[in-house]
Design an enzyme around this catalytic site. Structure first.
Site, short mmCIF file in Angstrom:
data_model
loop_
_atom_site.label_atom_id
_atom_site.label_comp_id
_atom_site.label_asym_id
_atom_site.label_seq_id
_atom_site.Cartn_x
_atom_site.Cartn_y
_atom_site.Cartn_z
CD GLN A 238 -2.93 -1.05 2.37
OE1 GLN A 238 -3.11 -2.07 3.01
NE2 GLN A 238 -3.56 0.08 2.65
NE ARG A 385 -13.73 0.55 3.44
CZ ARG A 385 -14.12 0.08 2.30
NH1 ARG A 385 -14.11 -1.20 2.07
NH2 ARG A 385 -14.53 0.87 1.33
CD GLU A 761 -9.77 4.13 5.52
OE1 GLU A 761 -9.97 3.02 6.04
OE2 GLU A 761 -9.04 4.29 4.54
O1 CDP Z 1 -6.99 6.66 0.73
P1 CDP Z 1 -8.12 5.96 0.05
O2 CDP Z 1 -8.05 5.98 -1.44
O3 CDP Z 1 -8.39 4.61 0.61
O4 CDP Z 1 -9.47 6.74 0.49
P2 CDP Z 1 -10.19 8.05 -0.04
O5 CDP Z 1 -9.25 9.18 -0.12
O6 CDP Z 1 -11.35 8.21 0.87
O7 CDP Z 1 -10.68 7.72 -1.51
C1 CDP Z 1 -11.40 6.57 -1.87
C2 CDP Z 1 -12.01 6.77 -3.25
O8 CDP Z 1 -13.14 7.63 -3.13
C3 CDP Z 1 -11.05 7.42 -4.24
O9 CDP Z 1 -11.24 6.93 -5.54
C4 CDP Z 1 -11.47 8.86 -4.17
O10 CDP Z 1 -11.14 9.62 -5.29
C5 CDP Z 1 -12.99 8.76 -3.97
N1 CDP Z 1 -13.48 9.97 -3.28
C6 CDP Z 1 -14.33 10.86 -3.94
O11 CDP Z 1 -14.74 10.58 -5.06
N2 CDP Z 1 -14.69 12.03 -3.31
C7 CDP Z 1 -14.28 12.31 -2.06
N3 CDP Z 1 -14.62 13.44 -1.46
C8 CDP Z 1 -13.47 11.40 -1.37
C9 CDP Z 1 -13.07 10.24 -2.02
#
Ligand code: CDP
Length: 807
Positions: A238, A385, A761
């Site tokens: 990761q 998560r 998460e």
């Molecule tokens: O770090 P991780 O990718 O696990 O988590 P995240 O930043 O929460 O993003 C997860 C997915 O959700 C990614 O593809 C982000 O681009 C999307 N996302 C989104 O579309 N809009 C947000 N405000 C937050 C996340």
């Protein structure tokens, strides 16, 4: 920027597939056709296979290891033990938490299934057969599995290597099995609040030990090129750059000669952040044999040895007035870290961000104290998560708020709302030291209660309770409520680092002459859809269609240095880097456009995918025209090209939040439950891709459901790990998984360039207490206060039995 976009601007914006659009996942083109490229798909010429012989004991001295029979098996090239690793100073490795961990058992074993010998053979099955032929003579030692007994005077000493050390990586140790004590908040003021409180509650709320269970287990292929002195590692990482630096530090190899590549990854959930013995042994085996070595963990190994999560025992006290205003929060956590402290937290946070335990409520004072202890269990302590122990404490505060509401005779929603941090209080300074960036909790909760018709559900529940008392039904109805606040986006360099490396993240964008481009990041998707969403940010920022941007992650030779993907940090940190790199490109593009149009830069305005002359919209240059010019017609003195890099150090974390409501029916005679409704409202600020967010919420709620309703990695008194196969460890299939209703509000983060917060998460953090509250809520009218997780049918039946419902 033009105030009212013209119809043609809107059409052009649609074509970009930028932020806010439900762009289909581009990575799925290869995944749905079976064309993903996972570690186990990598086959190098002459590749060998490694497998472990593991401990059958939970705690024992090793008298003798006999590898003769294993070595004699045709096809076996080497069998490594701790003695071999000592020759290259790799018998022990540093952990992310400042402890050291045996790579292969050195003198004793400290948990069942611990790695003892690593067999390398020409074939995976020969390696497995040979691993069985390794003979180990043990002298069993007393086993410690109960963390509450870890610091007893007569407790067996587990870590003889550090038994005389009174100082650990995080301060004083008060017992050989003690790892650290970590405190935050004002103890005196908190004690004073409790001394004069009108109503108090105190409950031991245990979040059981579980393991993340990605479909693809941890694995690697390591190839050492003796001639060039170069080490290439393909792995399920990761955080590939961190792995490169760790390997450079512990193996003493020059970092530029280490190439770490994370290909496609089949789920991570925190499981694939740390460094495991399998990686070290494969590297040593490749150096010893001169051939590439593959190591692929099996399911039992994955569930029982790599990276446990939770195992937090949280004594949670709330002080409140009779009218239902909270006046203080006091929490003590006993943290069972297993045999080595290998928690994957930012360095200065031995208990992660557990000081977010005040949750969504305006506690005037609070105090948190965490003691970490060693037991004979697998090491880990990963954020399954979750953003570094946030889900544990979200469970604690959300259960505790329900328990207090029950004591006060208040509805759980009303009690929460009465104590919410108000919209006008943001940025909000919490009693335990965080500055919440933005929130509008009242609006979110109001939307949730209206969408679920919450008040009517309560009426229905009352009717059901009366019917139950009259003996007309054996089914109880529980309504679970949770309102969580997350803290994601590790993190600001002022308080977050890993092994001394600040937790910034990065993005490099290269726009080619034809107006297409490639973007590389320091993050690494494990299923979150970064290839889709990162391109959407760039599309909106610089007006190049998302389909024209290739997103690449996971190769340390080509990607800028980044700290990787876990704890929903990607959007808050790398997402910001992407916007900032895009803005650098846009700034240069504006200068080029001004030169091309023979006007001053200030006379230009941005219109979706082009710069146009203010007051003369027919005079413009599109990004694609500008890209071409960047390679042949730049202003005098300007360097050609259209590229930018950004390393983003966020000024603060982001604080997503959500309101979850669950309706559950429970048969008291069988303990079997039915989730009638599950409503999840998430606020993650600006939404990049609503469809991906929905997918994240579905996935996170499914994992939360698994944890709350059944998952547990338990140990018996002899240290035998129970539940380490999918026969026993609850992994819901489509059959068990409830239907998820999703909803949202949007409260942008004021400090993030595009206002986005993380989301990955959140559903795990919010759903676990919601399910637990639903089960508890069903039994509340019968005088029950707290039924511990997990809520599998047997335990629920047992709870009914204890309440005398089976008489
Ligand atoms: O770090 P991780 O990718 O696990 O988590 P995240 O930043 O929460 O993003 C997860 C997915 O959700 C990614 O593809 C982000 O681009 C999307 N996302 C989104 O579309 N809009 C947000 N405000 C937050 C996340």
């Amino acid at each position: 920027m033009n105030d009212a976009p013209s119809p043609s601007s809107l059409e052009r914006a649609d074509k970009l597939q930028g932020m806010g659009c439900k762009r289909k996942r581009v990575e799925d083109v290869r995944f749905t056709q079976g064309k993903g490229n996972y570690v186990d798909d990598i086959k190098l010429p002459g590749m060998l296979h490694g497998d472990f012989h593991r401990s059958s004991h939970g705690h024992a001295r090793i008298v003798k290891i006999d590898t003769a029979k294993a070595k004699a098996l045709p096809g076996v090239l080497a069998v490594l033990t701790a003695e071999d690793l000592k020759g290259v100073n790799l018998a022990w490795m540093p952990t992310l938490a400042g402890d050291v961990q045996m790579v292969l058992a050195d003198g004793k074993v400290l948990f069942q299934n611990q790695e003892i010998a690593f067999v390398v053979a020409t074939d995976r099955y020969i390696a497995a057969d040979a691993a069985d032929l390794v003979e180990v003579e043990y002298e069993p030692l007393p086993v410690l599995v109960d963390p509450f007994k870890a610091m007893d005077a007569d407790a067996p000493i587990l870590r003889e290597d550090i038994k005389d050390k009174t100082e650990g990586a995080h301060g004083a140790r008060k017992h050989p099995n003690h790892i650290f004590n970590w405190q935050v908040g004002d103890r005196e003021l908190t004690d004073a609040a409790f001394a004069k409180a009108e109503v108090t509650t105190k409950d031991l709320l245990t979040y059981q030990r579980v393991h993340p269970c990605p479909l693809e287990t941890c694995q690697c292929v390591v190839s050492f090129n003796k001639i060039l002195g170069e080490l290439t590692i393909y792995g399920t990482f990761q955080a590939p750059h961190v792995i490169r630096t760790v390997v450079a530090l512990i193996a003493g190899l020059p970092e530029q000669k280490i190439h770490v590549i994370s290909p496609d990854i089949g789920g991570g959930f925190g499981n694939k952040v740390g460094a495991y013995p399998g990686y070290i042994c494969s590297a040593v085996a490749s150096i010893v044999t001169g051939l590439p070595v593959k190591w692929v963990e099996d399911r039992i190994e994955n569930l029982s040895t790599t990276s446990f999560a939770r195992d937090y025992h949280m004594t949670t006290e709330i002080a409140a007035t009779r009218q239902g205003r909270v006046t203080g929060l006091r929490v003590h956590i006993l943290a069972d870290h297993g045999a080595f402290d290998a928690c994957a937290d930012p360095s200065k946070w031995p208990a992660g961000f557990s000081n977010i335990v005040t949750g969504s409520y305006d506690f005037p004072v609070a105090h948190l104290s965490v003691d970490g202890v060693y037991t004979n269990k697998a090491p880990g302590g990963v954020a399954y998560r979750c953003s570094f122990r946030v889900t544990e404490v979200a469970y604690a505060i959300e259960r505790a708020m329900d328990i207090m509401a029950q004591k006060l005779g208040l509805d759980p929603v009303d009690f929460r709302v009465r104590n919410f941090i108000k919209r006008e209080q943001f940025p909000y300074q919490s009693a335990l030291g965080w500055e919440y960036d933005s929130g509008d909790y009242h609006t979110a909760m109001q939307k949730a209660i209206e969408a679920t018709n919450y008040r009517a559900l309560r009426e229905e529940q009352k009717g059901r309770e009366e019917a139950f008392r009259r003996g007309e039904t054996r089914e109880l109805m529980g309504i679970g409520v949770s309102f969580f606040t997350e803290i994601v986006g590790a993190g600001p360099s002022k308080n977050c680092d890993i092994l001394g490396i600040a937790m910034f993240d990065s993005c490099e964008i290269r726009i080619h002459p034809t107006g297409k481009g490639i973007a590389r990041m320091g993050t690494k998707s494990q299923g979150q859809g970064h290839e889709t969403t990162w391109a959407q940010i760039i599309a909106t920022e610089i007006g190049i269609p998302a389909d024209d941007i290739t997103v690449e992650e996971g190769n340390t030779d080509t990607a800028p240095y980044g700290l990787g993907t876990y704890g929903s940090r990607s959007t808050p940190v790398a997402g910001a880097a992407i916007a900032m790199a895009s803005r650098k490109i846009k700034a240069k593009a504006q200068m080029i456009a001004a030169f091309m149009l023979e006007v001053h830069e200030d006379d230009l305005e941005w219109d979706v995918d082009r710069f146009r002359v203010k007051g003369n919209p027919e005079s413009f240059k599109t990004m694609s025209q500008i890209a071409w010019a960047a390679y042949n017609k730049v202003p005098p003195g300007m360097e050609p090209g259209l590229e930018a890099v950004s390393y983003y150090d966020p000024p603060n974390m982001t604080y997503p939040f959500g309101a979850y409501i669950c309706v559950m029916d429970i048969d008291v005679d069988t303990g079997v439950h039915k989730v009638r409704r599950f409503y999840a409202l998430d606020d993650c600020g600006t939404r990049i891709n609503p469809m991906i967010i929905e997918g994240q919420v579905h996935g996170g709620c499914t994992e939360g459901y698994a944890i709350a309703m059944g998952q547990e990695i338990a140990y018996d008194e002899s240290g035998n790990v129970k539940g380490a196969s999918l026969m026993d460890f609850f992994l819901p299939t489509a059959v068990e998984t409830p239907h998820w209703e999703t909803d949202y509000t949007v409260t942008p983060s004021p400090h993030h360039p595009i206002g986005a917060k993380g989301v990955g998460e959140s559903p795990n953090v919010g759903s676990v207490p919601c399910f637990a509250n639903a089960v508890n809520d069903a039994f509340k009218f019968l005088g029950s206060t707290h039924i511990p997780m997990p809520h599998d049918a047997y335990r629920t039946w047992l709870a009914a039995e204890k309440l005398g419902l089976h008489a």
